[in-house]
Enzyme design. Structure first.
Site, PDB file in Angstrom:
ATOM      1  N   PRO A 304       0.845  -1.210   0.000  1.00 11.23           N
ATOM      2  CA  PRO A 304       0.000   0.000   0.000  1.00 11.23           C
ATOM      3  C   PRO A 304       0.875   1.254   0.000  1.00 11.23           C
ATOM      4  O   PRO A 304       1.564   1.539   0.980  1.00 11.23           O
ATOM      5  CB  PRO A 304      -0.805  -0.127   1.294  1.00 11.23           C
ATOM      6  CG  PRO A 304       0.018  -1.019   2.168  1.00 11.23           C
ATOM      7  CD  PRO A 304       0.760  -1.948   1.268  1.00 11.23           C
ATOM      8  N   ASP A 485       5.965   2.207   1.707  1.00 13.36           N
ATOM      9  CA  ASP A 485       5.097   1.073   1.988  1.00 13.36           C
ATOM     10  C   ASP A 485       4.456   1.322   3.360  1.00 13.36           C
ATOM     11  O   ASP A 485       5.136   1.278   4.389  1.00 13.36           O
ATOM     12  CB  ASP A 485       5.924  -0.223   2.003  1.00 13.36           C
ATOM     13  CG  ASP A 485       5.063  -1.466   2.177  1.00 13.36           C
ATOM     14  OD1 ASP A 485       3.922  -1.352   2.655  1.00 13.36           O
ATOM     15  OD2 ASP A 485       5.564  -2.563   1.852  1.00 13.36           O
ATOM     16  N   HIS A 486       3.155   1.579   3.344  1.00 12.87           N
ATOM     17  CA  HIS A 486       2.480   1.991   4.573  1.00 12.87           C
ATOM     18  C   HIS A 486       2.378   0.850   5.587  1.00 12.87           C
ATOM     19  O   HIS A 486       2.024   1.081   6.751  1.00 12.87           O
ATOM     20  CB  HIS A 486       1.075   2.515   4.250  1.00 12.87           C
ATOM     21  CG  HIS A 486       0.677   3.687   5.087  1.00 12.87           C
ATOM     22  ND1 HIS A 486       1.213   3.940   6.327  1.00 12.87           N
ATOM     23  CD2 HIS A 486      -0.225   4.680   4.877  1.00 12.87           C
ATOM     24  CE1 HIS A 486       0.661   5.029   6.844  1.00 12.87           C
ATOM     25  NE2 HIS A 486      -0.212   5.506   5.976  1.00 12.87           N
ATOM     26  N   ARG A 487       2.676  -0.375   5.177  1.00 14.91           N
ATOM     27  CA  ARG A 487       2.706  -1.467   6.148  1.00 14.91           C
ATOM     28  C   ARG A 487       3.886  -1.312   7.104  1.00 14.91           C
ATOM     29  O   ARG A 487       3.849  -1.806   8.240  1.00 14.91           O
ATOM     30  CB  ARG A 487       2.821  -2.817   5.429  1.00 14.91           C
ATOM     31  CG  ARG A 487       1.645  -3.175   4.542  1.00 14.91           C
ATOM     32  CD  ARG A 487       1.904  -4.450   3.779  1.00 14.91           C
ATOM     33  NE  ARG A 487       3.076  -4.335   2.894  1.00 14.91           N
ATOM     34  CZ  ARG A 487       3.535  -5.318   2.117  1.00 14.91           C
ATOM     35  NH1 ARG A 487       2.935  -6.501   2.135  1.00 14.91           N
ATOM     36  NH2 ARG A 487       4.587  -5.128   1.335  1.00 14.91           N
ATOM     37  N   VAL A 488       4.940  -0.644   6.636  1.00 10.77           N
ATOM     38  CA  VAL A 488       6.166  -0.511   7.416  1.00 10.77           C
ATOM     39  C   VAL A 488       6.392   0.924   7.870  1.00 10.77           C
ATOM     40  O   VAL A 488       6.792   1.170   9.011  1.00 10.77           O
ATOM     41  CB  VAL A 488       7.383  -0.995   6.592  1.00 10.77           C
ATOM     42  CG1 VAL A 488       8.671  -0.846   7.388  1.00 10.77           C
ATOM     43  CG2 VAL A 488       7.189  -2.431   6.140  1.00 10.77           C
TER      44      VAL A 488
END
Length: 513
Positions: A304, A485-488
């Site tokens: 994302p 990367d919005h997960r990280v």
């Protein structure tokens, strides 16, 4: 005598196929061990295949342009004394032509990724056209030509029309990509206009007023001649020279782009009377383009993306680059603002480690995952080449001095433009820079390179009105764009990282802390 068949090897990690781009030998040629037989294009790069045998080429088993699986026989080589079989016309004829007149690689177009300014200025070919081409994605380039010491003369010779812009500028102009500015006219923070240079033009200066900025096309006489021969209007070319002048490399890039876009413009639409289904060109997707497409889809839909932007006053960076060019330590080395940005990214990543990481899903198919923070920096530089986008990286960039990093950027650019980037040079990247400013683009939203969680886009550096200490003055402004990367990487972390990168461009002296 024994005839040995050479099977297509796996030249990378798990590659399954490759295309025969060009043969360097033909039937009947004598080869030694490690002589280059052909060039192949894999999913990652162009690779030269050396011969494992010594003897005489008996037959070329695969024609140029054909994609074959790893393990497929592609050539047969007879031991010394064995007669060579006649080669198939489909494969031998192209090889003969290429052996007699090797085809030079077409220049790489400038594309959103800064060409690191490290390669030597190309020499003009016999027909007057400049050889070589800049790397796509490179940033503002430095002019490596040494200036001769100025000597006083009894009387100045009459200036030719081609040299008129240079003759009218007694002071060395501030470095620029778009316009030329008399240094005496620029008001700087905390100081008034600079003192006039001895012997300078006595006419009124611009006084730092934005409305008085005058755009001038600077170029050396040889560059002007090449432009005239090619029919190029210098005003249409984005300058990247040390003083804002148009260089030979700029002409190469412009001409390559014009050739690609305009050479077939008159016949592009085809005959109106033909059915539309017969006017569709079908281009096979293979090699680097195929691998790039797969990687971009994977990244865009798996990670994302979140993007943020920041405008930066890079005036001090431009001044610093100018000082580096004049330094004896950097003599013969081209430097550009990309070098300072690369150092800034490395510095900022150490302060915000999670941007230098990877998201790793569990191998058992469960929803568990790990974040792998890398305590090293394999800095990727996106490079547009004639065969597609590549992202080679500089291993352990965090350990390099400024000079060593400049040399690494130059070597990366030269290798990528020549199509010699090896698969190992594109593996293991940790964070990427893409220079989209080479064509005058301000910013963009880049897609993260697979296996990473951040990418920084470097926009063009332009003179713009900027408020400094309550006064509107012209400054060198660029826009940085970042995708994460919005997960990280959360919004707060991405903002702090971009702010740190911007702070170095605004004040490179922070690197000394």
């Amino acid at each position: 005598m024994t005839v040995n068949k050479f099977n297509l090897p796996d030249v990378g990690e798990g590659l399954t196929e490759a295309e025969i781009v060009s043969w360097k030998v033909k039937a009947g040629d004598t080869v030694a061990v490690n002589d280059i037989l052909c060039e192949i294009e894999t999913a990652k790069s162009i690779v030269e295949l050396p011969s494992p045998y010594a003897g005489t080429v008996a037959e070329l088993l695969v024609a140029e342009g054909v994609t074959v699986d790893v393990g497929t026989p592609i050539i047969s080589v007879a031991d010394a004394g064995a007669p060579a079989a006649p080669a198939p016309a489909a494969s031998a004829a192209p090889a003969t032509d290429r052996t007699q007149a090797p085809e030079a690689p077409e220049p790489a177009p400038m594309y959103g990724t800064l060409t690191p300014g490290g390669d030597a200025e190309p020499a003009a070919e016999a027909d007057g056209r400049p050889a070589g081409g800049p790397l796509v994605g490179s940033g503002p380039k430095a002019d490596a030509v040494k200036r001769r010491r100025r000597t006083s003369a009894p009387a100045a010779p009459a200036a030719s029309p081609a040299a008129a812009p240079a003759a009218a500028a007694p002071a060395e102009p501030v470095e620029s990509h778009d316009i030329w500015i008399d240094p005496a006219s620029v008001t700087q923070a905390g100081r008034g206009p600079q003192a006039p240079v001895a012997g300078a033009d006595p006419r009124p200066t611009l006084g730092g007023a934005i409305t008085g900025l005058v755009s001038k096309v600077l170029a050396k006489p040889p560059v002007r001649k090449i432009a005239r021969d090619l029919g190029i209007d210098l005003a249409d070319v984005v300058p990247t020279g040390a003083r804002g002048e148009v260089t030979r490399e700029d002409l190469v890039s412009y001409q390559a782009q014009r050739d690609a876009e305009l050479d077939k413009a008159d016949t592009f639409w085809g005959k109106t009377g033909r059915p539309q289904e017969q006017r569709i060109e079908k281009i096979p997707v293979k090699g680097v383009r195929k691998a790039t497409a797969r990687a971009m889809v994977e990244s865009a839909f798996a990670a994302p993306h979140v993007s943020i932007f920041v405008d930066v006053d890079a005036s001090r960076t431009m001044e610093f680059v100018k000082r580096l060019k004049a330094s004896r330590d950097f003599e013969g080395i081209k430097v550009s603002p990309l070098l300072i940005l690369a150092k800034a990214v490395i510095w900022a990543a150490a302060r915000n480690p999670s941007v230098n990481a990877s998201w790793v899903d569990a191998k058992d198919g469960s929803d568990s995952a790990e974040i792998h923070v890398k305590h090293f920096m394999n800095l990727g530089i996106a490079a547009a080449t004639p065969r597609g986008l590549m992202v080679p990286n500089i291993k352990n960039a965090q350990d390099l001095s400024l000079k060593e990093l400049a040399l690494a950027l130059n070597e990366l650019a030269t290798t990528a433009r020549a199509g010699k980037t090896q698969p190992a040079q594109m593996q293991g990247g940790s964070l990427t820079i893409t220079n989209i400013g080479a064509l005058g683009i301000d910013t963009g939203t880049p897609i993260i390179n697979p296996g990473e969680v951040a990418i920084v886009a470097f926009g063009t550096i332009k003179q713009k009105p900027w408020v400094l200490d309550g006064e509107v003055i012209p400054r060198w402004i660029t826009t940085l764009g970042g995708s994460f990367d919005h997960r990280v990487v959360d919004g707060d972390l991405s903002a702090r990282f971009m702010a740190d990168v911007a702070s170095i461009l605004e004040e490179p002296a922070l690197l000394l802390d």
